[in-house]
Design a protein around this motif. Structure first.
Motif, PDB file in Angstrom:
ATOM      1  N   GLY A  75     -34.630  25.220 -30.717  1.00  0.00           N
ATOM      2  CA  GLY A  75     -34.921  26.424 -31.488  1.00  0.00           C
ATOM      3  C   GLY A  75     -35.000  27.712 -30.704  1.00  0.00           C
ATOM      4  N   GLY A  76     -35.527  27.667 -29.482  1.00  0.00           N
ATOM      5  CA  GLY A  76     -35.681  28.889 -28.698  1.00  0.00           C
ATOM      6  C   GLY A  76     -34.543  29.153 -27.739  1.00  0.00           C
ATOM      7  N   ALA A  77     -33.544  28.291 -27.707  1.00  0.00           N
ATOM      8  CA  ALA A  77     -32.445  28.425 -26.746  1.00  0.00           C
ATOM      9  C   ALA A  77     -31.700  29.748 -26.879  1.00  0.00           C
ATOM     10  CB  ALA A  77     -31.468  27.261 -26.902  1.00  0.00           C
ATOM     11  N   VAL A  78     -31.620  30.275 -28.092  1.00  0.00           N
ATOM     12  CA  VAL A  78     -30.852  31.498 -28.323  1.00  0.00           C
ATOM     13  C   VAL A  78     -31.524  32.740 -27.751  1.00  0.00           C
ATOM     14  CG1 VAL A  78     -29.683  30.600 -30.367  1.00  0.00           C
ATOM     15  CG2 VAL A  78     -31.834  31.875 -30.614  1.00  0.00           C
ATOM     16  N   LEU A  79     -32.748  32.619 -27.272  1.00  0.00           N
ATOM     17  CA  LEU A  79     -33.435  33.771 -26.706  1.00  0.00           C
ATOM     18  C   LEU A  79     -32.969  34.061 -25.282  1.00  0.00           C
ATOM     19  CD1 LEU A  79     -37.030  33.091 -28.056  1.00  0.00           C
ATOM     20  CD2 LEU A  79     -35.227  34.522 -29.056  1.00  0.00           C
ATOM     21  N   ASP A  80     -32.281  33.120 -24.651  1.00  0.00           N
ATOM     22  CA  ASP A  80     -31.760  33.301 -23.294  1.00  0.00           C
ATOM     23  C   ASP A  80     -30.472  34.118 -23.332  1.00  0.00           C
ATOM     24  OD1 ASP A  80     -31.695  32.316 -20.344  1.00  0.00           O
ATOM     25  OD2 ASP A  80     -29.694  31.852 -21.136  1.00  0.00           O
ATOM     26  N   SER A  81     -30.415  35.196 -22.558  1.00  0.00           N
ATOM     27  CA  SER A  81     -29.242  36.085 -22.604  1.00  0.00           C
ATOM     28  C   SER A  81     -27.977  35.387 -22.122  1.00  0.00           C
ATOM     29  CB  SER A  81     -29.502  37.364 -21.803  1.00  0.00           C
ATOM     30  OG  SER A  81     -29.722  37.048 -20.439  1.00  0.00           O
ATOM     31  N   GLY A  82     -28.084  34.518 -21.129  1.00  0.00           N
ATOM     32  CA  GLY A  82     -26.912  33.781 -20.661  1.00  0.00           C
ATOM     33  C   GLY A  82     -26.379  32.848 -21.738  1.00  0.00           C
ATOM     34  N   THR A  83     -27.273  32.185 -22.446  1.00  0.00           N
ATOM     35  CA  THR A  83     -26.863  31.320 -23.553  1.00  0.00           C
ATOM     36  C   THR A  83     -26.208  32.152 -24.648  1.00  0.00           C
ATOM     37  OG1 THR A  83     -28.575  29.698 -23.043  1.00  0.00           O
ATOM     38  CG2 THR A  83     -27.693  29.676 -25.283  1.00  0.00           C
ATOM     39  N   GLN A  84     -26.757  33.324 -24.932  1.00  0.00           N
ATOM     40  CA  GLN A  84     -26.156  34.204 -25.935  1.00  0.00           C
ATOM     41  C   GLN A  84     -24.718  34.564 -25.555  1.00  0.00           C
ATOM     42  OE1 GLN A  84     -28.594  37.622 -26.918  1.00  0.00           O
ATOM     43  NE2 GLN A  84     -30.432  36.367 -27.018  1.00  0.00           N
ATOM     44  N   GLN A  85     -24.476  34.843 -24.287  1.00  0.00           N
ATOM     45  CA  GLN A  85     -23.123  35.186 -23.841  1.00  0.00           C
ATOM     46  C   GLN A  85     -22.169  34.010 -24.014  1.00  0.00           C
ATOM     47  OE1 GLN A  85     -23.489  36.725 -19.855  1.00  0.00           O
ATOM     48  NE2 GLN A  85     -24.652  38.499 -20.538  1.00  0.00           N
ATOM     49  N   LEU A  86     -22.633  32.816 -23.701  1.00  0.00           N
ATOM     50  CA  LEU A  86     -21.797  31.628 -23.881  1.00  0.00           C
ATOM     51  C   LEU A  86     -21.517  31.367 -25.356  1.00  0.00           C
ATOM     52  CD1 LEU A  86     -23.387  29.258 -21.229  1.00  0.00           C
ATOM     53  CD2 LEU A  86     -21.144  30.369 -21.100  1.00  0.00           C
ATOM     54  N   LEU A  87     -22.513  31.593 -26.196  1.00  0.00           N
ATOM     55  CA  LEU A  87     -22.338  31.366 -27.632  1.00  0.00           C
ATOM     56  C   LEU A  87     -21.349  32.345 -28.254  1.00  0.00           C
ATOM     57  CD1 LEU A  87     -26.005  30.563 -28.688  1.00  0.00           C
ATOM     58  CD2 LEU A  87     -24.077  28.970 -28.562  1.00  0.00           C
ATOM     59  N   ALA A  88     -21.137  33.481 -27.619  1.00  0.00           N
ATOM     60  CA  ALA A  88     -20.175  34.456 -28.140  1.00  0.00           C
ATOM     61  C   ALA A  88     -18.767  33.877 -28.156  1.00  0.00           C
ATOM     62  CB  ALA A  88     -20.227  35.737 -27.313  1.00  0.00           C
ATOM     63  N   ARG A  89     -18.521  32.831 -27.366  1.00  0.00           N
ATOM     64  CA  ARG A  89     -17.192  32.198 -27.316  1.00  0.00           C
ATOM     65  C   ARG A  89     -17.102  30.971 -28.208  1.00  0.00           C
ATOM     66  NH1 ARG A  89     -16.928  32.129 -20.852  1.00  0.00           N
ATOM     67  NH2 ARG A  89     -18.213  30.325 -21.322  1.00  0.00           N
ATOM     68  N   ALA A  90     -18.157  30.687 -28.949  1.00  0.00           N
ATOM     69  CA  ALA A  90     -18.201  29.498 -29.803  1.00  0.00           C
ATOM     70  C   ALA A  90     -18.383  29.918 -31.252  1.00  0.00           C
ATOM     71  CB  ALA A  90     -19.370  28.603 -29.366  1.00  0.00           C
ATOM     72  N   GLU A 135     -29.360  35.382 -36.701  1.00  0.00           N
ATOM     73  CA  GLU A 135     -28.509  36.122 -37.644  1.00  0.00           C
ATOM     74  C   GLU A 135     -27.452  36.944 -36.917  1.00  0.00           C
ATOM     75  OE1 GLU A 135     -31.504  38.177 -39.903  1.00  0.00           O
ATOM     76  OE2 GLU A 135     -31.736  36.496 -41.308  1.00  0.00           O
ATOM     77  N   ARG A 136     -27.821  37.520 -35.793  1.00  0.00           N
ATOM     78  CA  ARG A 136     -26.872  38.336 -35.021  1.00  0.00           C
ATOM     79  C   ARG A 136     -25.782  37.467 -34.392  1.00  0.00           C
ATOM     80  NH1 ARG A 136     -26.968  39.382 -29.755  1.00  0.00           N
ATOM     81  NH2 ARG A 136     -29.171  38.890 -29.507  1.00  0.00           N
ATOM     82  N   LEU A 137     -26.126  36.299 -33.926  1.00  0.00           N
ATOM     83  CA  LEU A 137     -25.179  35.422 -33.234  1.00  0.00           C
ATOM     84  C   LEU A 137     -24.306  34.603 -34.186  1.00  0.00           C
ATOM     85  CD1 LEU A 137     -27.496  34.001 -30.430  1.00  0.00           C
ATOM     86  CD2 LEU A 137     -25.716  35.736 -30.175  1.00  0.00           C
ATOM     87  N   ALA A 138     -24.776  34.395 -35.396  1.00  0.00           N
ATOM     88  CA  ALA A 138     -24.131  33.444 -36.310  1.00  0.00           C
ATOM     89  C   ALA A 138     -22.805  33.943 -36.855  1.00  0.00           C
ATOM     90  CB  ALA A 138     -25.061  33.114 -37.468  1.00  0.00           C
ATOM     91  N   ASP A 139     -21.837  33.032 -36.831  1.00  0.00           N
ATOM     92  CA  ASP A 139     -20.570  33.238 -37.532  1.00  0.00           C
ATOM     93  C   ASP A 139     -20.699  32.760 -38.974  1.00  0.00           C
ATOM     94  OD1 ASP A 139     -18.776  34.088 -35.261  1.00  0.00           O
ATOM     95  OD2 ASP A 139     -19.483  32.159 -34.481  1.00  0.00           O
TER      96      ASP A 139
END
Length: 171
Positions: A75-90, A135-139
């Motif tokens: 649940g809290g994984a998305v708070l990490d900025s590095g994880t957010q950057q990786l998720l931008a490609r998924a 919400e910001r990260l979700a496709d």
């Protein structure tokens, strides 16, 4: 947290013929139970282990592209900025729930260190911080308030098939 990501993720992966990976399970397999990590080293250390495990899945060190798979994040994984950057490609799916939807799960599951004291209030506090990030990260956002796991998986598979940058199935 407690929105059904493991159940929905595992069933979605099976339906699509993809591997299912749970970031919490990766951390547990390598470092032991999450409550013990929290107790001995704290949340910050756990988050570092979690981010490293996720990076290993989304950004393999071999330089090869990540294989298609369904990855369930803590649940809290998305708070990490590095994880957010990786998720931008998924393709990121946000499972949207409310307190009523998760009430039974969080009050009967004592293995969630962040919900150890006053789980209902704590869940609401965490959701208030995390939901805007999700919400910001979700496709794709899937409302999990109503429906069975098979119904939700079917709806999600349909949404993924119509997502413009997503290919379904193993490659």
């Amino acid at each position: 947290m407690a929105v059904g990501k493991s159940a929905i993720g595992a069933e979605l992966a099976a339906a699509l013929g993809l591997a299912f990976v749970d970031s919490d399970a990766l951390v547990v397999a390598k470092h032991g139970p999450i409550p013990e990590i929290f107790a001995s080293r704290g949340e910050r250390h756990f988050r570092q282990l979690e981010a490293k495990a996720i990076a290993g899945v989304l950004d393999p060190e071999s330089g090869a592209p990540a294989k298609p798979r369904v990855l369930s994040l803590g649940g809290g994984a998305v708070l990490d900025s590095g994880t957010q950057q990786l998720l931008a490609r998924a393709t990121v799916v946000h499972l949207d729930a409310d307190l009523e939807t998760v009430r039974d799960r969080i009050t009967r599951n004592t293995g969630r260190p962040l919900l150890a004291e006053d789980p209902l209030s704590r869940w609401q506090e965490l959701a208030a911080v995390r939901t805007p990030v999700y919400e910001r990260l979700a496709d794709i956002t899937l409302d999990v308030r109503h429906g069975t796991v098979p119904e939700l998986v079917a709806a999600l598979a349909t949404a993924l098939n119509t997502h413009p940058h997503h290919q379904i199935g193993p490659s």
